[in-house]
Design a protein around this motif. Structure first.
Motif, PDB file in Angstrom:
ATOM      1  N   ARG A  54      48.500 129.139  47.424  1.00 52.44           N
ATOM      2  CA  ARG A  54      47.568 130.270  47.502  1.00 52.44           C
ATOM      3  C   ARG A  54      48.307 131.604  47.543  1.00 52.44           C
ATOM      4  NH1 ARG A  54      43.421 127.358  51.775  1.00 52.44           N
ATOM      5  NH2 ARG A  54      42.061 126.392  50.202  1.00 52.44           N
ATOM      6  N   LYS A  55      49.479 131.623  48.153  1.00 50.85           N
ATOM      7  CA  LYS A  55      50.240 132.877  48.256  1.00 50.85           C
ATOM      8  C   LYS A  55      50.762 133.350  46.893  1.00 50.85           C
ATOM      9  CE  LYS A  55      53.171 133.093  51.789  1.00 50.85           C
ATOM     10  NZ  LYS A  55      54.123 132.605  52.829  1.00 50.85           N
ATOM     11  N   LYS A  56      50.748 132.485  45.908  1.00 52.29           N
ATOM     12  CA  LYS A  56      51.136 132.887  44.556  1.00 52.29           C
ATOM     13  C   LYS A  56      50.032 133.695  43.874  1.00 52.29           C
ATOM     14  CE  LYS A  56      54.213 128.935  43.783  1.00 52.29           C
ATOM     15  NZ  LYS A  56      54.438 127.688  43.007  1.00 52.29           N
ATOM     16  N   LYS A  57      48.797 133.575  44.387  1.00 50.50           N
ATOM     17  CA  LYS A  57      47.655 134.247  43.766  1.00 50.50           C
ATOM     18  C   LYS A  57      47.043 135.335  44.636  1.00 50.50           C
ATOM     19  CE  LYS A  57      44.627 131.975  41.483  1.00 50.50           C
ATOM     20  NZ  LYS A  57      43.526 131.038  41.140  1.00 50.50           N
ATOM     21  N   TYR A  58      47.257 135.237  45.962  1.00 44.48           N
ATOM     22  CA  TYR A  58      46.582 136.155  46.884  1.00 44.48           C
ATOM     23  C   TYR A  58      47.548 136.632  47.967  1.00 44.48           C
ATOM     24  CZ  TYR A  58      42.682 133.572  44.817  1.00 44.48           C
ATOM     25  OH  TYR A  58      41.824 132.978  43.933  1.00 44.48           O
ATOM     26  N   LEU A  59      47.174 137.742  48.600  1.00 38.47           N
ATOM     27  CA  LEU A  59      47.864 138.203  49.796  1.00 38.47           C
ATOM     28  C   LEU A  59      47.130 137.683  51.025  1.00 38.47           C
ATOM     29  CD1 LEU A  59      48.492 141.956  48.884  1.00 38.47           C
ATOM     30  CD2 LEU A  59      50.128 140.059  48.730  1.00 38.47           C
ATOM     31  N   PHE A  60      47.881 137.397  52.082  1.00 37.61           N
ATOM     32  CA  PHE A  60      47.309 136.933  53.337  1.00 37.61           C
ATOM     33  C   PHE A  60      47.696 137.873  54.471  1.00 37.61           C
ATOM     34  CE2 PHE A  60      46.864 132.996  51.024  1.00 37.61           C
ATOM     35  CZ  PHE A  60      45.759 132.386  51.607  1.00 37.61           C
ATOM     36  N   SER A  61      46.775 138.014  55.400  1.00 39.17           N
ATOM     37  CA  SER A  61      47.099 138.714  56.638  1.00 39.17           C
ATOM     38  C   SER A  61      48.021 137.848  57.480  1.00 39.17           C
ATOM     39  CB  SER A  61      45.815 138.988  57.430  1.00 39.17           C
ATOM     40  OG  SER A  61      45.281 137.761  57.927  1.00 39.17           O
ATOM     41  N   GLU A  62      48.480 138.405  58.575  1.00 42.90           N
ATOM     42  CA  GLU A  62      49.133 137.578  59.579  1.00 42.90           C
ATOM     43  C   GLU A  62      48.134 136.521  60.049  1.00 42.90           C
ATOM     44  OE1 GLU A  62      52.305 137.680  60.635  1.00 42.90           O
ATOM     45  OE2 GLU A  62      52.646 139.233  59.130  1.00 42.90           O
ATOM     46  N   PRO A  63      48.589 135.339  60.440  1.00 39.80           N
ATOM     47  CA  PRO A  63      47.642 134.314  60.910  1.00 39.80           C
ATOM     48  C   PRO A  63      46.787 134.821  62.065  1.00 39.80           C
ATOM     49  CG  PRO A  63      49.823 133.368  60.590  1.00 39.80           C
ATOM     50  CD  PRO A  63      49.986 134.860  60.469  1.00 39.80           C
ATOM     51  N   PHE A  64      45.501 134.533  62.019  1.00 35.71           N
ATOM     52  CA  PHE A  64      44.617 134.906  63.126  1.00 35.71           C
ATOM     53  C   PHE A  64      44.204 133.679  63.936  1.00 35.71           C
ATOM     54  CE2 PHE A  64      41.611 133.665  59.881  1.00 35.71           C
ATOM     55  CZ  PHE A  64      40.633 132.999  60.594  1.00 35.71           C
ATOM     56  N   TYR A  65      44.507 132.481  63.406  1.00 40.71           N
ATOM     57  CA  TYR A  65      44.156 131.264  64.145  1.00 40.71           C
ATOM     58  C   TYR A  65      45.022 130.114  63.632  1.00 40.71           C
ATOM     59  CZ  TYR A  65      41.132 128.363  67.048  1.00 40.71           C
ATOM     60  OH  TYR A  65      40.643 127.545  68.056  1.00 40.71           O
ATOM     61  N   SER A  66      45.488 129.275  64.541  1.00 37.61           N
ATOM     62  CA  SER A  66      46.232 128.065  64.191  1.00 37.61           C
ATOM     63  C   SER A  66      45.412 126.853  64.582  1.00 37.61           C
ATOM     64  CB  SER A  66      47.590 128.034  64.910  1.00 37.61           C
ATOM     65  OG  SER A  66      48.387 129.127  64.504  1.00 37.61           O
ATOM     66  N   PHE A  67      45.387 125.861  63.713  1.00 39.54           N
ATOM     67  CA  PHE A  67      44.537 124.713  63.984  1.00 39.54           C
ATOM     68  C   PHE A  67      45.091 123.448  63.348  1.00 39.54           C
ATOM     69  CE2 PHE A  67      43.055 127.033  60.316  1.00 39.54           C
ATOM     70  CZ  PHE A  67      42.860 126.058  59.346  1.00 39.54           C
ATOM     71  N   LYS A  68      44.459 122.338  63.674  1.00 37.72           N
ATOM     72  CA  LYS A  68      44.795 121.041  63.097  1.00 37.72           C
ATOM     73  C   LYS A  68      43.509 120.401  62.578  1.00 37.72           C
ATOM     74  CE  LYS A  68      48.639 120.437  66.326  1.00 37.72           C
ATOM     75  NZ  LYS A  68      49.237 119.615  67.408  1.00 37.72           N
ATOM     76  N   GLN A  69      43.657 119.284  61.903  1.00 40.31           N
ATOM     77  CA  GLN A  69      42.482 118.550  61.447  1.00 40.31           C
ATOM     78  C   GLN A  69      42.044 117.571  62.537  1.00 40.31           C
ATOM     79  OE1 GLN A  69      40.754 119.260  58.489  1.00 40.31           O
ATOM     80  NE2 GLN A  69      42.151 120.978  58.845  1.00 40.31           N
ATOM     81  N   ALA A  70      40.739 117.412  62.658  1.00 37.70           N
ATOM     82  CA  ALA A  70      40.196 116.539  63.695  1.00 37.70           C
ATOM     83  C   ALA A  70      39.099 115.663  63.121  1.00 37.70           C
ATOM     84  CB  ALA A  70      39.649 117.371  64.852  1.00 37.70           C
ATOM     85  N   CYS A  71      38.916 114.521  63.738  1.00 39.96           N
ATOM     86  CA  CYS A  71      37.915 113.550  63.300  1.00 39.96           C
ATOM     87  C   CYS A  71      36.842 113.396  64.365  1.00 39.96           C
ATOM     88  CB  CYS A  71      38.583 112.210  63.024  1.00 39.96           C
ATOM     89  SG  CYS A  71      37.452 110.933  62.414  1.00 39.96           S
TER      90      CYS A  71
END
Length: 248
Positions: free
Chosen positions: A97-114
């Protein structure tokens, strides 16, 4: 009289640019429903944790925002076409995605959950074998399932809420999604909490950021400054407590 009219026209002409500049200070922020990050209230207003964060960061940077709810599958096209200025939809920051868009600094860190029914014995990824598992199409949860399960065992949805509706009535056996979304349905959403539980959370983490067009580096920098400001003054912490029930 002509000179008076000309003078008035000059005043209007001089005033118009300042009005245009003020209008440009309102950012169109595109999002898709992903509770509790983004939701709609009873009046169809767009609300949620991420909406509060992007609004507060923008305000700290001197901008107003207009929040627009759209479908996930069209959200990047909305940005590319210039019909939105920012995507705020729990977008994972990836190298692709960074090849196509700019990103802000991360605003949230997460994992996948079931999330599974309360009586389910599923406790890890192996437990999903042979089960019917739902995820919102195009999300990290969907990608995780595609790596682990055959396609016939994956139910893809346009909206994560539809996946949880099917889990609620027994059409599927589990839902895979970002852990704040999973926790919201399993622990906080009325009508679901007694029927569902968190089965497990994956070990790999990821960061979400706000998304901008490549040419909008200045806007990205402004929003990053806004994020830093709301972290420094405690606004971000208050938003997290409001929506997540805790600050960490």
């Amino acid at each position: 009289m002509k000179h008076v009219i000309s003078a008035l026209a000059l005043i209007v002409a001089l005033a118009t640019p300042s009005l245009a500049s003020a209008a440009e200070k309102t950012l169109v922020v595109a999002t898709s429903l992903w509770p509790p990050m983004t939701m709609v209230d009873e009046n169809k207003n767009v609300i949620g944790y991420e909406m509060d964060v992007v609004s507060a960061a923008a305000k700290a940077a001197g901008y107003d925002v207009k929040l627009v709810n759209t479908s996930w599958d069209g959200i990047f096209s909305l940005l590319e076409s210039g019909n939105s200025d920012i995507i705020a939809s729990c977008v994972t920051i990836t190298d692709a995605r960074k090849k196509k868009y700019l990103f802000s600094e991360p605003f949230y860190s997460f994992k996948q959950a079931c999330v599974v029914p309360t009586a389910s014995a599923i406790a890890d990824m192996d437990g999903l074998k042979g089960k019917r598992v739902g995820a919102q199409i195009g999300t990290t949860g969907h990608v995780v399932l595609q790596k682990k399960l055959p396609s016939e065992n994956i139910a893809a949805y346009d909206d994560v809420g539809l996946a949880f509706e099917d889990l609620k009535v027994g059409r599927i056996d589990a839902v895979m999604c970002d852990d704040p979304v999973a926790a919201y349905y399993a622990n906080r959403k009325e009508g679901y909490t007694d029927l569902m539980k968190l089965a497990f959370i994956t070990t790999e983490g990821e960061d979400a950021g706000f998304v901008f067009r490549m040419q909008d580096a200045r806007l990205k920098d402004d929003i990053n400054k806004g994020l830093a400001a709301i972290r420094a003054d405690g606004t971000e912490k208050a938003i997290k407590i409001k929506w997540m029930g805790k600050a960490d």
